[in-house]
Design an enzyme around this catalytic site. Structure first.
Site, PDB file in Angstrom:
ATOM      1  N   ASP A  20      -9.607  -2.933   1.947  1.00  5.75           N
ATOM      2  CA  ASP A  20      -9.758  -2.328   3.080  1.00  5.75           C
ATOM      3  C   ASP A  20     -10.997  -1.636   3.140  1.00  5.75           C
ATOM      4  OD1 ASP A  20      -9.669   0.019   5.260  1.00  5.75           O
ATOM      5  OD2 ASP A  20      -7.571  -0.637   5.524  1.00  5.75           O
ATOM      6  N   LYS A  34      -7.003   2.593  -2.446  1.00  9.57           N
ATOM      7  CA  LYS A  34      -7.617   3.411  -1.736  1.00  9.57           C
ATOM      8  C   LYS A  34      -8.165   4.562  -2.428  1.00  9.57           C
ATOM      9  CE  LYS A  34      -6.462   5.750   2.609  1.00  9.57           C
ATOM     10  NZ  LYS A  34      -5.488   5.963   3.670  1.00  9.57           N
ATOM     11  N   ASP A  36      -6.930  -3.707  10.637  1.00  6.51           N
ATOM     12  CA  ASP A  36      -6.284  -2.598  10.316  1.00  6.51           C
ATOM     13  C   ASP A  36      -6.956  -1.263  10.790  1.00  6.51           C
ATOM     14  OD1 ASP A  36      -4.416  -0.613   9.390  1.00  6.51           O
ATOM     15  OD2 ASP A  36      -5.245  -0.512   7.377  1.00  6.51           O
ATOM     16  N   GLU A  55      -3.258  -3.092  -2.152  1.00 10.40           N
ATOM     17  CA  GLU A  55      -4.317  -2.410  -1.486  1.00 10.40           C
ATOM     18  C   GLU A  55      -4.767  -1.054  -2.120  1.00 10.40           C
ATOM     19  OE1 GLU A  55      -3.608  -1.328   2.492  1.00 10.40           O
ATOM     20  OE2 GLU A  55      -5.439  -0.878   2.882  1.00 10.40           O
ATOM     21  N   HIS A  97     -11.565   2.176   2.604  1.00 12.49           N
ATOM     22  CA  HIS A  97     -11.057   2.814   1.459  1.00 12.49           C
ATOM     23  C   HIS A  97     -11.970   2.881   0.204  1.00 12.49           C
ATOM     24  CE1 HIS A  97      -6.720   1.746   2.699  1.00 12.49           C
ATOM     25  NE2 HIS A  97      -7.519   2.263   3.512  1.00 12.49           N
ATOM     26  N   TRP A 146       0.934  -1.307   0.003  1.00 11.94           N
ATOM     27  CA  TRP A 146      -0.064   0.017   0.067  1.00 11.94           C
ATOM     28  C   TRP A 146       0.943   1.394   0.188  1.00 11.94           C
ATOM     29  CZ3 TRP A 146      -0.098   4.334   3.541  1.00 11.94           C
ATOM     30  CH2 TRP A 146      -1.142   5.129   3.108  1.00 11.94           C
ATOM     31  N   ASP A 159     -11.856   7.303   5.759  1.00 10.34           N
ATOM     32  CA  ASP A 159     -10.955   6.175   6.169  1.00 10.34           C
ATOM     33  C   ASP A 159     -10.312   6.664   7.834  1.00 10.34           C
ATOM     34  OD1 ASP A 159      -9.361   4.054   6.197  1.00 10.34           O
ATOM     35  OD2 ASP A 159      -7.539   5.201   5.197  1.00 10.34           O
ATOM     36  N   HIS A 210      -8.481  -5.891   4.783  1.00  6.86           N
ATOM     37  CA  HIS A 210      -8.235  -5.014   5.920  1.00  6.86           C
ATOM     38  C   HIS A 210      -9.460  -4.870   6.711  1.00  6.86           C
ATOM     39  CE1 HIS A 210      -3.977  -3.662   5.248  1.00  6.86           C
ATOM     40  NE2 HIS A 210      -4.003  -4.647   5.639  1.00  6.86           N
ATOM     41  N   ASP A 239     -10.028   4.591  10.191  1.00  9.70           N
ATOM     42  CA  ASP A 239      -9.359   3.849  10.966  1.00  9.70           C
ATOM     43  C   ASP A 239      -9.823   3.617  12.716  1.00  9.70           C
ATOM     44  OD1 ASP A 239      -7.613   2.485   8.962  1.00  9.70           O
ATOM     45  OD2 ASP A 239      -7.068   4.570   8.942  1.00  9.70           O
TER      46      ASP A 239
END
Ligand code: RNT
Ligand code: ZN
Length: 418
Positions: free
Chosen positions: A259, A226, A326, A224, A262, A183, A294, A286, A296
């Site tokens: 993910d 995004k 993640d 990955e 994303h 990533w 995003d 993820h 997290d």
């Protein structure tokens, strides 16, 4: 109490055709990758500088780990409070240098991760790995593998190749395949004049990294995607179409990674999982929680988390989907955050496995959408809490919130002294 309520629950589930004993036994052997970077706000040990390159942690809760020993001790605490099989997910910036040695990321070797191998092996865990394409002076104008500067690109390609060699070492040492995720936050804050150029360079760089010899049964490189990152809001080189296409074009060498933070906020990865499983033998995930973007946030036992787990289970893909957590929250006790997220994903998996999926699917195929709605609602009321408590008991961890007492004790005795 746990056994009493479990016996009742088991009967209720059996009436739906679900063998909860079998599901509990099965989940114990399905590994979920625990990310090392929740313990220190994605900093690592190879630099002093701040986290940059499209991602950010927010919060300043006291007691974060600053040494490998502290990070590993904190991780052990998490492991001791979570049921289920774990893999340890390490980022390249968590290299552990000994005796004053230091090498830059393009020169990393397996020996710099020997301590992680020991840590994982002692705990019977597999290992996953990630090249670190952020928080480093060789990012130029926010670009790494897609940079127009040949030297910059070369440095990061060498880093990627070094990481493939380290991943193979991890797999050989642990006897389990190592998922290695590529990533980068490469992108632009404002409107670019050339969108294709960086992507062509990114493509060539990834293909060069993948030209490093490795056994695809042991090393599972991923790309990955995004949608955007902090400071690179207008353009991301590794967009969804880019990442999926490069993996599709090199599907004998790498696998896609999604993910769930994303994508645009109304897109859901639960719907993308079955789409990719139609084409790819293996996929990687993820698991995170985006709040508006995003961000997290810590994974919770919420609707989309449950839906993603359901799709993996319904598609019979527990052995085709590599699952990694993640998220990074620095605003609350980090170990509690870590534990809550891991336990939430375990809950989602176990509940998905204890859902009458075959019966629900039959209703769909019969076109009985009225009853399907009724039964999907009914499935939510099955006594899942009792099955979860039993699973936790069998794994030797608390099924209720009493695990938090341990965190409070650890905070008083260990974290507050840091
Ligand atoms: C960033 C990506 C990436 C990182 C980790 C630390 O948006 O999700 O996976 O979170 O590599
Ligand atoms: Zn991610």
């Amino acid at each position: 109490m746990i056994n009493k309520s479990y016996e009742l629950a088991k009967e209720i589930y059996a009436a739906q055709g679900i063998d909860t004993d079998a599901m509990i036994a099965k989940l114990k052997n399905i590994p979920v990758s625990l990310h090392c970077w929740q313990g220190d706000d994605v900093i690592g040990f190879d630099h002093d500088g701040p986290l940059n390159g499209g991602i950010q942690t927010t919060g300043n809760y006291p007691g974060k780990a600053t040494t490998p020993e502290q990070l590993m001790a904190d991780m052990d605490k998490v492991i001791s409070l979570c049921p289920g099989a774990k893999k340890i997910n390490v980022h390249a910036c968590y290299a552990i240098f000994e005796n004053g040695e230091f090498v830059d990321r393009d020169k990393l070797e397996p020996k710099h991760f020997k301590k992680w191998v020991e840590f994982a092996k002692e705990r019977g865990c597999g290992l996953d790995f990630n090249p670190t394409f952020f928080s480093h002076p060789m990012q130029k104008d926010g670009l790494t593998l897609s940079s127009p500067d040949e030297n910059v690109r070369k440095f990061w390609i060498e880093h990627g190749k070094a990481c493939i060699r380290i991943s193979e070492y991890f797999a050989k040492e642990t006897g389990m395949p190592c998922v290695m995720n590529i990533w980068t936050g490469d992108g632009f804050k404002d409107i670019p004049a050339d969108r294709m150029g960086p992507r062509m360079r990114y493509k060539e760089s990834i293909e060069e990294i993948l030209s490093e010899p490795y056994d695809f049964n042991l090393v599972k490189p991923c790309v990955e995607s995004k949608v955007f990152g902090i400071g690179v809001e207008s353009y991301t080189a590794g967009s969804a179409e880019f990442a999926l296409s490069i993996v599709a074009a090199n599907s004998d060498k790498c696998i896609p990674l999604m993910d769930n933070g994303h994508y645009h906020p109304t897109e859901v990865v639960s719907d993308k999982i079955p789409a990719l499983l139609c084409f790819f033998p293996e996929i990687a995930l993820h698991i995170t929680r985006g709040v508006r973007w995003d961000s997290d946030h810590v994974v919770l036992f919420d609707d989309e988390t449950k839906e993603m787990a359901k799709e993996i289970v319904r598609c019979d893909a527990l052995d085709r989907a590599y699952m990694a957590l993640d998220y990074f929250d620095a605003s609350i006790n980090r170990i509690s955050a870590w534990t809550t997220g891991f336990r939430s994903w375990q809950k989602a998996l176990l509940q998905a496995m204890c859902t009458p999926n075959a019966a629900l699917k039959a209703l769909q195929d019969e076109g009985n959408f009225t009853k399907l709605m009724v039964m999907q609602e009914e499935a939510k009321m099955l006594p899942f809490g009792a099955v979860w408590a039993k699973y936790c008991e069998e794994c030797g961890v608390a099924g209720d919130a009493s695990w938090y007492d341990e965190i409070e004790k650890y905070e008083a005795e260990v974290l507050s002294k840091r």
